[in-house]
Design a protein around this motif. Structure first.
Motif, PDB file in Angstrom:
ATOM      1  N   SER A   1       0.830  -1.215   0.000  1.00 38.30           N
ATOM      2  CA  SER A   1       0.000   0.000   0.000  1.00 38.30           C
ATOM      3  C   SER A   1       0.858   1.255   0.000  1.00 38.30           C
ATOM      4  CB  SER A   1      -0.939  -0.003   1.208  1.00 38.30           C
ATOM      5  OG  SER A   1      -1.885  -1.052   1.128  1.00 38.30           O
TER       6      SER A   1
ATOM      7  N   ASP B   1       1.145   4.263  -2.852  1.00 35.28           N
ATOM      8  CA  ASP B   1       1.064   5.693  -2.552  1.00 35.28           C
ATOM      9  C   ASP B   1       2.238   6.441  -3.164  1.00 35.28           C
ATOM     10  OD1 ASP B   1      -1.238   5.248  -1.085  1.00 35.28           O
ATOM     11  OD2 ASP B   1      -0.226   5.282   0.860  1.00 35.28           O
TER      12      ASP B   1
ATOM     13  N   GLY C   1      -7.835  -4.047   3.643  1.00 42.17           N
ATOM     14  CA  GLY C   1      -7.253  -2.737   3.373  1.00 42.17           C
ATOM     15  C   GLY C   1      -6.388  -2.738   2.127  1.00 42.17           C
TER      16      GLY C   1
ATOM     17  N   ARG D   1      -8.598  -2.956  -1.019  1.00 43.77           N
ATOM     18  CA  ARG D   1      -9.235  -1.658  -1.287  1.00 43.77           C
ATOM     19  C   ARG D   1      -8.233  -0.701  -1.921  1.00 43.77           C
ATOM     20  NH1 ARG D   1     -11.608  -2.507   4.098  1.00 43.77           N
ATOM     21  NH2 ARG D   1     -13.830  -2.994   3.843  1.00 43.77           N
ATOM     22  N   ARG D   2      -6.998  -0.707  -1.401  1.00 48.27           N
ATOM     23  CA  ARG D   2      -5.981   0.202  -1.944  1.00 48.27           C
ATOM     24  C   ARG D   2      -5.629  -0.160  -3.381  1.00 48.27           C
ATOM     25  NH1 ARG D   2      -4.066   3.336  -4.142  1.00 48.27           N
ATOM     26  NH2 ARG D   2      -2.305   4.741  -3.778  1.00 48.27           N
TER      27      ARG D   2
ATOM     28  N   CYS E   1      -6.151   2.150  -6.952  1.00 44.39           N
ATOM     29  CA  CYS E   1      -4.931   2.625  -7.601  1.00 44.39           C
ATOM     30  C   CYS E   1      -5.234   3.098  -9.016  1.00 44.39           C
ATOM     31  CB  CYS E   1      -3.874   1.525  -7.625  1.00 44.39           C
ATOM     32  SG  CYS E   1      -2.299   2.064  -8.305  1.00 44.39           S
TER      33      CYS E   1
END
Length: 260
Positions: free
Chosen positions: A36, A40, A89, A92-93, A97
């Protein structure tokens, strides 16, 4: 950066590698957080136009959660009342994206690892890699990865794989659209690079907005989807990349994308 995951950027491509070969690159909270965080970082870097996800060495892409009862990352420690589990989590990330995610399947992708594969947009796999949800072999069912499986795996194949827990080879997975390409192990890097180059040479702005739009359109009714698509197309036409693309087409030259 955690020892069990590393990432590097070369040109327009970020490569994320799960580095737990002694545990068949199994998922745990640290790996999920690392993926994740790398996503980012990739999205924040305007030079990055695609992300490749792979595993260390050549045995496993990712074998899912560690099945030892007391292991770091075992599914047997999941708290039923906690919706914030690291696997949820991570998925979902990945779904959010806006950069293309390409799975470089260097080895077996089983259980949660198969979920990671299905969470990527495209996949290149070595021919002998085994793919599939194997949870029924250990008294479970592939619950956490079902949302991604339902979007990728055809219904009959999905039921057979989930109920039997029997994986298929990557070669046999191509007709099921589980992977885009399979190659011998010594051709994996070349085929992955070939596919990624076909992505990174195209408009980064159009791809980012397109992926974001596709995620929304999947959840809409047909009429709402058409209305939203028209709105997004009008906005995309105002971007620098769209103007450059049309100008380059008219001038019969290669476009020079700005990513804006």
């Amino acid at each position: 950066m955690a020892d069990d995951l590393w990432h590097q950027t070369s040109g327009a491509v970020m490569t994320i590698t799960i580095n737990r070969p002694e545990r068949r690159n199994a998922l745990n909270a640290s790996v999920a957080a690392g993926i994740s965080a790398a996503l980012d970082k990739g999205e924040a870097d305007p030079s990055v136009r695609a992300i490749v996800l792979t595993g260390a060495e050549d045995k496993a892409f990712c074998a899912g959660g560690d099945l030892q009862l007391d292991a770091d990352g075992t599914p047997f420690t999941i708290e039923a009342a906690d919706p914030r589990h690291y696997v949820a989590g991570l998925f979902r990330r990945m779904r959010a994206c806006r950069l293309p995610l390409v799975a470089r399947v260097n080895g077996h992708a089983l259980a949660g690892g198969f979920g990671l594969l299905c969470a990527c947009d495209l996949a290149v796999a070595k021919e002998e890699a085994l793919l599939g949800p194997t949870e029924t072999r250990v008294g479970l069912f592939p619950m956490m990865i079902l949302p991604h499986l339902l979007r990728v795996v055809p219904e009959r194949a999905l039921m057979e794989m989930c109920l039997t827990g029997e994986p298929v080879t990557a070669r046999d997975a191509v007709p099921l659209n589980l992977v885009n390409y399979t190659v011998p192990a010594d051709e994996l890097d070349a085929k992955t690079d070939w596919l990624v180059e076909r992505i990174t040479s195209k408009t980064p702005t159009g791809i980012r907005l397109g992926k974001q739009s596709l995620a929304h359109i999947r959840e809409m009714s047909f009429d709402h989807a058409l209305e939203y698509a028209q709105f997004m197309l009008a906005n995309m036409c105002r971007t620098e990349d769209a103007r450059e693309g049309m100008t380059a087409f008219a001038q019969k030259r290669a476009p020079e994308w700005t990513g804006r």
